[in-house]
Design a protein around this motif. Structure first.
Motif, PDB file in Angstrom:
ATOM      1  N   LEU A 410       0.830  -1.202   0.000  1.00  0.00           N
ATOM      2  CA  LEU A 410       0.000   0.000   0.000  1.00  0.00           C
ATOM      3  C   LEU A 410       0.872   1.262   0.000  1.00  0.00           C
ATOM      4  O   LEU A 410       0.565   2.246  -0.681  1.00  0.00           O
ATOM      5  N   ILE A 411       1.973   1.219   0.750  1.00  0.00           N
ATOM      6  CA  ILE A 411       2.921   2.335   0.735  1.00  0.00           C
ATOM      7  C   ILE A 411       3.517   2.495  -0.666  1.00  0.00           C
ATOM      8  O   ILE A 411       3.685   3.608  -1.164  1.00  0.00           O
ATOM      9  N   GLU A 412       3.810   1.364  -1.296  1.00  0.00           N
ATOM     10  CA  GLU A 412       4.347   1.402  -2.659  1.00  0.00           C
ATOM     11  C   GLU A 412       3.366   2.041  -3.627  1.00  0.00           C
ATOM     12  O   GLU A 412       3.764   2.813  -4.512  1.00  0.00           O
ATOM     13  N   LEU A 413       2.083   1.737  -3.462  1.00  0.00           N
ATOM     14  CA  LEU A 413       1.076   2.349  -4.327  1.00  0.00           C
ATOM     15  C   LEU A 413       1.042   3.860  -4.140  1.00  0.00           C
ATOM     16  O   LEU A 413       0.897   4.623  -5.107  1.00  0.00           O
ATOM     17  N   VAL A 414       1.201   4.303  -2.897  1.00  0.00           N
ATOM     18  CA  VAL A 414       1.123   5.740  -2.595  1.00  0.00           C
ATOM     19  C   VAL A 414       2.346   6.476  -3.106  1.00  0.00           C
ATOM     20  O   VAL A 414       2.246   7.524  -3.768  1.00  0.00           O
ATOM     21  N   LYS A 415       3.548   5.918  -2.839  1.00  0.00           N
ATOM     22  CA  LYS A 415       4.778   6.634  -3.191  1.00  0.00           C
ATOM     23  C   LYS A 415       5.281   6.327  -4.590  1.00  0.00           C
ATOM     24  O   LYS A 415       6.183   6.989  -5.104  1.00  0.00           O
ATOM     25  N   GLY A 416       4.717   5.303  -5.214  1.00  0.00           N
ATOM     26  CA  GLY A 416       5.083   5.008  -6.602  1.00  0.00           C
ATOM     27  C   GLY A 416       6.313   4.148  -6.761  1.00  0.00           C
ATOM     28  O   GLY A 416       6.737   3.897  -7.895  1.00  0.00           O
ATOM     29  N   SER A 417       6.927   3.699  -5.670  1.00  0.00           N
ATOM     30  CA  SER A 417       8.104   2.830  -5.753  1.00  0.00           C
ATOM     31  C   SER A 417       8.116   1.924  -4.527  1.00  0.00           C
ATOM     32  O   SER A 417       7.542   2.253  -3.480  1.00  0.00           O
ATOM     33  N   PRO A 418       8.789   0.765  -4.642  1.00  0.00           N
ATOM     34  CA  PRO A 418       8.808  -0.174  -3.519  1.00  0.00           C
ATOM     35  C   PRO A 418       9.493   0.419  -2.288  1.00  0.00           C
ATOM     36  O   PRO A 418      10.328   1.325  -2.381  1.00  0.00           O
ATOM     37  N   VAL A 419       9.152  -0.116  -1.135  1.00  0.00           N
ATOM     38  CA  VAL A 419       9.813   0.266   0.113  1.00  0.00           C
ATOM     39  C   VAL A 419      11.267  -0.176   0.032  1.00  0.00           C
ATOM     40  O   VAL A 419      11.592  -1.240  -0.512  1.00  0.00           O
ATOM     41  N   SER A 420      12.169   0.614   0.564  1.00  0.00           N
ATOM     42  CA  SER A 420      13.599   0.304   0.473  1.00  0.00           C
ATOM     43  C   SER A 420      13.938  -0.970   1.241  1.00  0.00           C
ATOM     44  O   SER A 420      13.242  -1.355   2.194  1.00  0.00           O
ATOM     45  N   ASP A 421      15.031  -1.616   0.813  1.00  0.00           N
ATOM     46  CA  ASP A 421      15.475  -2.834   1.495  1.00  0.00           C
ATOM     47  C   ASP A 421      15.784  -2.555   2.960  1.00  0.00           C
ATOM     48  O   ASP A 421      15.555  -3.412   3.837  1.00  0.00           O
ATOM     49  N   ARG A 422      16.311  -1.367   3.241  1.00  0.00           N
ATOM     50  CA  ARG A 422      16.647  -1.022   4.622  1.00  0.00           C
ATOM     51  C   ARG A 422      15.395  -0.955   5.497  1.00  0.00           C
ATOM     52  O   ARG A 422      15.390  -1.462   6.620  1.00  0.00           O
ATOM     53  N   VAL A 423      14.342  -0.338   4.983  1.00  0.00           N
ATOM     54  CA  VAL A 423      13.088  -0.243   5.730  1.00  0.00           C
ATOM     55  C   VAL A 423      12.486  -1.631   5.922  1.00  0.00           C
ATOM     56  O   VAL A 423      11.992  -1.969   7.009  1.00  0.00           O
ATOM     57  N   MET A 424      12.527  -2.452   4.869  1.00  0.00           N
ATOM     58  CA  MET A 424      11.978  -3.789   4.979  1.00  0.00           C
ATOM     59  C   MET A 424      12.754  -4.620   5.986  1.00  0.00           C
ATOM     60  O   MET A 424      12.168  -5.386   6.776  1.00  0.00           O
ATOM     61  N   ALA A 425      14.095  -4.480   6.003  1.00  0.00           N
ATOM     62  CA  ALA A 425      14.910  -5.228   6.965  1.00  0.00           C
ATOM     63  C   ALA A 425      14.589  -4.798   8.395  1.00  0.00           C
ATOM     64  O   ALA A 425      14.448  -5.636   9.300  1.00  0.00           O
ATOM     65  N   ALA A 426      14.446  -3.483   8.595  1.00  0.00           N
ATOM     66  CA  ALA A 426      14.090  -2.992   9.924  1.00  0.00           C
ATOM     67  C   ALA A 426      12.722  -3.509  10.337  1.00  0.00           C
ATOM     68  O   ALA A 426      12.493  -3.898  11.487  1.00  0.00           O
ATOM     69  N   GLY A 427      11.802  -3.526   9.384  1.00  0.00           N
ATOM     70  CA  GLY A 427      10.468  -4.032   9.667  1.00  0.00           C
ATOM     71  C   GLY A 427      10.482  -5.501  10.040  1.00  0.00           C
ATOM     72  O   GLY A 427       9.721  -5.946  10.908  1.00  0.00           O
ATOM     73  N   GLN A 428      11.371  -6.270   9.381  1.00  0.00           N
ATOM     74  CA  GLN A 428      11.478  -7.691   9.704  1.00  0.00           C
ATOM     75  C   GLN A 428      11.887  -7.886  11.162  1.00  0.00           C
ATOM     76  O   GLN A 428      11.342  -8.744  11.859  1.00  0.00           O
ATOM     77  N   TYR A 429      12.858  -7.094  11.620  1.00  0.00           N
ATOM     78  CA  TYR A 429      13.303  -7.206  13.011  1.00  0.00           C
ATOM     79  C   TYR A 429      12.175  -6.839  13.971  1.00  0.00           C
ATOM     80  O   TYR A 429      11.954  -7.505  14.995  1.00  0.00           O
ATOM     81  N   VAL A 430      11.459  -5.774  13.659  1.00  0.00           N
ATOM     82  CA  VAL A 430      10.340  -5.359  14.505  1.00  0.00           C
ATOM     83  C   VAL A 430       9.264  -6.444  14.519  1.00  0.00           C
ATOM     84  O   VAL A 430       8.725  -6.805  15.576  1.00  0.00           O
ATOM     85  N   GLY A 431       8.967  -6.975  13.334  1.00  0.00           N
ATOM     86  CA  GLY A 431       7.955  -8.021  13.246  1.00  0.00           C
ATOM     87  C   GLY A 431       8.341  -9.263  14.023  1.00  0.00           C
ATOM     88  O   GLY A 431       7.513  -9.851  14.726  1.00  0.00           O
ATOM     89  N   LEU A 432       9.607  -9.662  13.892  1.00  0.00           N
ATOM     90  CA  LEU A 432      10.079 -10.834  14.636  1.00  0.00           C
ATOM     91  C   LEU A 432       9.961 -10.614  16.136  1.00  0.00           C
ATOM     92  O   LEU A 432       9.568 -11.520  16.883  1.00  0.00           O
TER      93      LEU A 432
END
Length: 453
Positions: A410-432
Motif C-alpha cells: 500500500l505504501i508502494e502504491l502511494v509513493k510510486g516505488s517499492p519500500v527500500s530494502d533497509r526499511v523492509m529489513a528494519a520491519g522484519q526485526y520489529v515483526g520478529l
C-alpha cells in the motif's frame, strides 16, 4: 483415546486443516497470476513426505506441524533463469502481489463461513437457554428461575451457549443490555440487565456467574447423597431422599436448601422438611445446627451432601437447512469477526486481561479435544473460530505477517516505488520481536491457565 493423546491429535488435525487452506489460498492465486511456486509445505522443518508435481512444485508435509509456507520463485532469494524471470514474484505488479498475499487470510475467512455452514447443517446440540438459580444483579433486574432467554440485545439466543456469547461482551464493556425472556407461564417481557454495575475487576471467565446467572441444566437436584453422622439430618433424612419443600417453601434445586437452612437456623425453631422416599411423601421435623467451613466461618446446616448426577441430555439443537444456513453462516462469521476485533481492542486498552485473549498451543489443543468429544458440529464451530482468528491475525499490519506485506504494498502504491530494502529489513526485526513477544505471551498463558490454576 486419553486426553493428552487426543489433544495432540486434534491440535495436529486442526492446524493441518487451517494451514493447508491458508497456504492453498496463496498458492492458487499465485498460479493464476503466473508466478512459479517452488514448494507448498504444510509444517516446518525436515519434510516427512514430499513429491514433485507436473508443474514443478514440491508438495511436502514437514515434521513441525505448527504452520506452513508457500515458496515462490523470487529474484531476491536466489538466482533465477532468464527464461523464468517473468514468473518471479518480485516481477509481478503491485496489484498482483497484493492479491497473492491477501489470498491466504481470505481463504481462512471463507473457510470460516464454510465451516459455520456445515455446523448449521449438521446441527449443534446444546442446552435450552432456561435459567436456574438467579441472584445478584440478575435477580435485582427481575430475572427469575425458569425464565427462557430469547435474546440478549439484538442477538437471538436459541441455546445457552448463545446466551453466554451474547452476555460476555456486554459484561466486559460494563454496559446495560436488554434481555428478552419468556417466563414459565408463557408470558414475554424485556428486562434491562444493568451490567454497568459489575465490579471494576472480575474474572472474565466467570462473567455469567458474577452476573448472578446459572443455567437450569447445571442445577444440582435436591437429592441427598450423604448424611453426616451426628448432624441435624442424622436419624431424620436418608440417602436418596428427594427434598421437595422446607419450612413451607418449595425446593427446586440443591442451592435452595442452604438459604432456607440459614433462615430456619436464625429463627431457632424446628421446621418441617418434606421429602420423597421410595415412592412415599414424608413430612419430617428438623432443626439446623451450627457448623464451620474450612475458613472457620460459622453457618447453619442440616449436615447433608448432594448426590451430584452427570449432566442431563442436551435438549436444544442449533440447526438450519442447507439454504437457510448460507446467510446464517455469513451473519455469524461477520458477528464473530466483529467480536474478535472488539476483543483485540479491549486487550490493547487494558479492558480485558491479556491472559484471557491470547491462547497458546496447549489451550488450543485441549479445547480442540474437548469440542471434538462433544461431536462433529461442536468441533466445526471451534475450527471456524480458529480459522477466523488465523485470518484476522495475519491481516494485522505486523511485518513478516501477510498484513505487514500488504502494508508495504500500500505504501508502494502511494509513493510510486517499492519500500527500500533497509526499511523492509528494519520491519522484519520489529515483526520478529512482536511475534516472539506474542508467542511468549501465548506460552505464558498456557502455563498460567493450564498448569498453575
Amino acid at each position: 483415546m486419553g486426553e493428552l493423546l487426543g489433544s495432540i491429535w486434534w491440535l495436529i488435525v486442526s492446524l493441518g486443516v487451517l494451514v493447508t487452506f491458508h497456504e492453498f489460498g496463496h498458492y492458487w492465486v499465485a498460479r493464476r497470476c503466473g508466478v512459479k511456486v517452488l514448494r507448498f509445505s504444510v509444517g516446518f522443518g525436515k519434510p516427512l513426505w514430499m513429491r514433485r508435481g507436473r508443474d514443478g512444485t514440491e508438495y511436502a508435509i514437514a515434521a513441525i506441524p505448527l504452520g506452513g509456507y508457500v515458496k515462490m520463485l523470487d529474484e531476491r532469494e536466489g538466482d533465477v533463469a532468464p527464461a523464468e524471470a517473468a514468473q518471479a514474484f518480485n516481477r509481478q505488479s503491485v496489484f498482483r502481489r497484493i492479491a497473492i498475499v491477501a489470498a491466504g487470510p481470505i481463504a481462512n475467512l471463507l473457510l470460516c463461513v464454510a465451516l459455520l455452514w456445515a455446523m448449521f447443517v449438521v446441527g449443534r446440540p446444546d442446552y435450552a437457554p432456561v435459567l436456574g438459580q438467579v441472584e445478584g444483579i440478575a435477580a435485582e433486574a427481575g430475572l427469575e428461575r425458569g425464565d427462557t432467554v430469547l435474546a440478549v440485545g439484538e442477538r437471538a439466543t436459541p441455546t445457552w451457549s448463545e446466551v453466554q456469547m451474547a452476555l460476555l461482551p456486554a459484561a466486559l464493556d460494563r454496559v446495560a443490555v436488554p434481555v428478552a425472556i419468556r417466563d414459565a407461564a408463557g408470558g414475554e417481557r424485556t428486562v434491562d440487565l444493568p451490567l454497568d454495575r459489575l465490579p471494576a475487576e472480575f474474572d472474565e471467565r466467570r462473567a455469567i456467574e458474577v452476573i448472578g446467572l446459572s443455567p437450569r441444566h447445571m442445577e444440582v437436584p435436591a437429592v441427598v447423597g450423604r448424611v453426616v453422622p451426628d448432624s441435624a439430618a442424622a436419624d431424620v433424612l436418608m440417602e436418596g431422599d428427594r427434598i421437595t419443600a422446607f419450612d413451607g417453601a418449595r425446593v427446586d434445586g440443591w442451592d435452595d436448601i442452604g438459604l432456607l437452612a440459614q433462615a430456619v437456623g436464625e429463627r431457632g425453631q424446628p421446621a418441617m422438611i418434606e421429602v420423597e422416599r421410595q415412592g412415599e411423601r414424608l413430612a419430617l421435623e428438623i432443626l439446623p445446627r451450627r457448623m464451620q467451613d474450612d475458613t472457620g466461618t460459622d453457618y447453619w446446616a442440616l449436615g447433608i451432601a448432594s448426590a451430584r448426577p452427570a449432566l442431563p441430555e442436551k435438549d436444544a439443537l442449533l440447526r438450519h437447512g442447507p439454504l437457510e444456513a448460507v446467510p446464517a453462516a455469513v451473519h455469524e462469521g461477520l458477528h464473530q469477526a466483529g467480536e474478535l476485533l472488539d476483543m483485540i481492542g479491549r486487550a490493547f486498552t487494558g479492558r480485558v486481561a491479556v491472559e484471557n485473549t491470547v491462547a497458546g498451543p496447549v489451550t488450543i489443543a485441549r479445547a480442540a479435544n474437548a469440542y471434538a468429544d462433544q461431536g462433529l458440529a461442536w468441533y466445526l464451530s471451534l475450527l471456524a473460530l480458529l480459522s477466523l482468528s488465523l485470518g484476522i491475525l495475519n491481516l494485522l499490519p505486523i511485518p513478516i505477517l501477510d498484513g505487514g506485506h500488504l502494508l508495504y504494498y500500500l505504501i508502494e502504491l502511494v509513493k510510486g516505488s517499492p519500500v527500500s530494502d533497509r526499511v523492509m529489513a528494519a520491519g522484519q526485526y520489529v515483526g520478529l520481536a512482536l511475534i516472539a513477544g506474542l508467542m511468549g505471551l501465548a506460552f505464558y498463558n498456557d502455563i498460567v491457565n493450564n498448569l498453575v490454576r
